[in-house]
Design an enzyme around this catalytic site. Structure first.
Site, mmCIF file in Angstrom:
data_model
loop_
_atom_site.group_PDB
_atom_site.id
_atom_site.type_symbol
_atom_site.label_atom_id
_atom_site.label_comp_id
_atom_site.label_asym_id
_atom_site.label_seq_id
_atom_site.Cartn_x
_atom_site.Cartn_y
_atom_site.Cartn_z
ATOM 1 N N PRO A 176 1.329 -2.094 -1.443
ATOM 2 C CA PRO A 176 2.034 -2.703 -2.582
ATOM 3 C C PRO A 176 3.486 -3.043 -2.212
ATOM 4 O O PRO A 176 4.135 -2.304 -1.496
ATOM 5 C CB PRO A 176 1.986 -1.618 -3.659
ATOM 6 C CG PRO A 176 1.638 -0.355 -2.966
ATOM 7 C CD PRO A 176 0.911 -0.723 -1.707
ATOM 8 N N GLU A 177 3.956 -4.196 -2.686
ATOM 9 C CA GLU A 177 5.345 -4.609 -2.467
ATOM 10 C C GLU A 177 6.053 -4.648 -3.824
ATOM 11 O O GLU A 177 5.487 -4.203 -4.821
ATOM 12 C CB GLU A 177 5.363 -5.966 -1.741
ATOM 13 C CG GLU A 177 4.655 -5.882 -0.391
ATOM 14 C CD GLU A 177 4.590 -7.202 0.370
ATOM 15 O OE1 GLU A 177 5.495 -8.027 0.213
ATOM 16 O OE2 GLU A 177 3.614 -7.394 1.121
ATOM 17 N N ARG A 193 -5.995 6.316 2.000
ATOM 18 C CA ARG A 193 -5.413 6.596 3.317
ATOM 19 C C ARG A 193 -4.530 7.848 3.339
ATOM 20 O O ARG A 193 -4.183 8.337 4.410
ATOM 21 C CB ARG A 193 -4.597 5.386 3.797
ATOM 22 C CG ARG A 193 -5.398 4.095 3.913
ATOM 23 C CD ARG A 193 -6.282 4.081 5.146
ATOM 24 N NE ARG A 193 -5.521 4.160 6.365
ATOM 25 C CZ ARG A 193 -4.976 3.118 7.017
ATOM 26 N NH1 ARG A 193 -5.120 1.903 6.539
ATOM 27 N NH2 ARG A 193 -4.305 3.286 8.122
#
Ligand SMILES: [Zn+2]
Length: 311
Positions: free
Chosen positions: A2-3, A148
């Site tokens: 996500p940015e 992750r």
């Protein structure tokens, strides 16, 4: 990963759902997601049941009074407690590669996709990748999922926030008045051989721009990602500078880009991915000129660009 538009979308989702709620329990299923104190959280870390228990003890009883964001870091502000107990606290959340925060009302069976792929299955929360669950006094839940496991939830006393290194080192937000074209060029002059894509992705220069939005910004600025900073002139820098808010605001309006496993707090998808000009479109045709989208490796990341539209 996500940015800025995705993290801001999540922040807005949390603001609408969890403010005013009192934490009555925190179930930590994977202790390594949790940390306490301002020290930097490494990507390689161990599970500590003691830390998880302490996190729960400290967080329970507090009310959530605000949700803010600095660069890609979410900051969940907790109320203070009466004298003798821990004072004001903040939970810093970094989603890193694949972190998600999903809210469910009392009794709501929320099923979310693991990945944002067509054939990805929906699973009811909590599922095998749910690592932390906040339970609120009204029966609602907030789930932290992370395939992750690079993301973290870090509990910090408000008085220690100034010692959190990442927060101190982040460059200005793109809408900060400190982020001027002059600032942008001055920073660029210190690293003349660096590519413009790597420069845009450096969080110390400007906050929240990663692989997706650096590609999209450079498309709209008509500059190739591999161009080195010293080859750019004032007109180029101005074009890039103007493209930053254009792309980020457009993405935010669409609720972010659901690539990989970004979902909003309610489990729905962001729609900006549908209008990507170059990111994720290698080998496809440019939406404007029809030329084939090319790619280039830059410092371990891949930039996509149109060889006709971008110089
Ligand atoms: Zn083109």
């Amino acid at each position: 990963m996500p940015e800025l538009p995705e993290v801001e979308t999540i922040r807005r989702g949390l603001e609408k759902t969890i403010i005013g709620k009192k934490i009555v329990d925190v179930e930590v299923r994977l202790p390594k997601i949790i940390s306490i104190g301002p020290a930097v959280v490494s990507n390689i870390r161990k599970n500590s049941a003691v830390t998880a228990k302490k996190f729960r003890t400290l967080a329970v009883g507090h009310k959530i009074i605000g949700v803010s964001r600095r660069a890609k870091m979410l900051m969940i502000d907790l109320s203070g407690l009466p004298a003798g107990r821990q004072g004001p606290l903040t939970i810093l959340v970094h989603l890193k590669m694949t972190g998600q925060m999903i809210f469910a009302k009392k009794g709501e069976k929320k099923a979310v996709k693991i990945f944002n792929a067509l054939n990805s299955r929906r699973e009811t929360l909590p599922h095998q990748y749910t690592h932390v669950i906040f339970k609120f006094s009204d029966g609602s839940h907030l789930y932290y999922n992370d395939i992750r496991q690079f993301g973290y939830l870090r509990l910090v006393r408000d008085q220690d926030l100034e010692h959190v290194r990442e927060l101190a080192e982040y460059g200005p937000e793109p809408d900060d008045k400190k982020f001027t074209v002059q600032y942008f060029m001055d920073k660029a002059m210190t690293r003349p051989k660096l590519s413009i894509k790597q420069f845009l992705m450096d969080p110390k220069i400007v906050a929240g721009i990663g692989n997706i939005y650096s590609d999209e910004i450079l498309y709209w600025a008509k500059i190739r990602p591999a161009r080195v900073l010293r080859s750019l002139d004032l007109a180029d820098f101005s074009a890039i500078y103007r493209a930053v808010p254009k792309v980020l605001k457009g993405a935010l309006k669409a609720g972010g880009s659901s690539v990989g496993d970004f979902f909003r707090v309610d489990g729905s998808e962001g729609h900006y991915g549908r209008v990507h000009m170059v990111y994720g479109r290698y080998g496809e045709n440019c939406r404007v000129c029809g030329e084939e989208i090319m790619r280039v490796k830059l410092g371990g990341r891949t930039g996509s660009y149109c060889p006709h539209c971008q110089k």
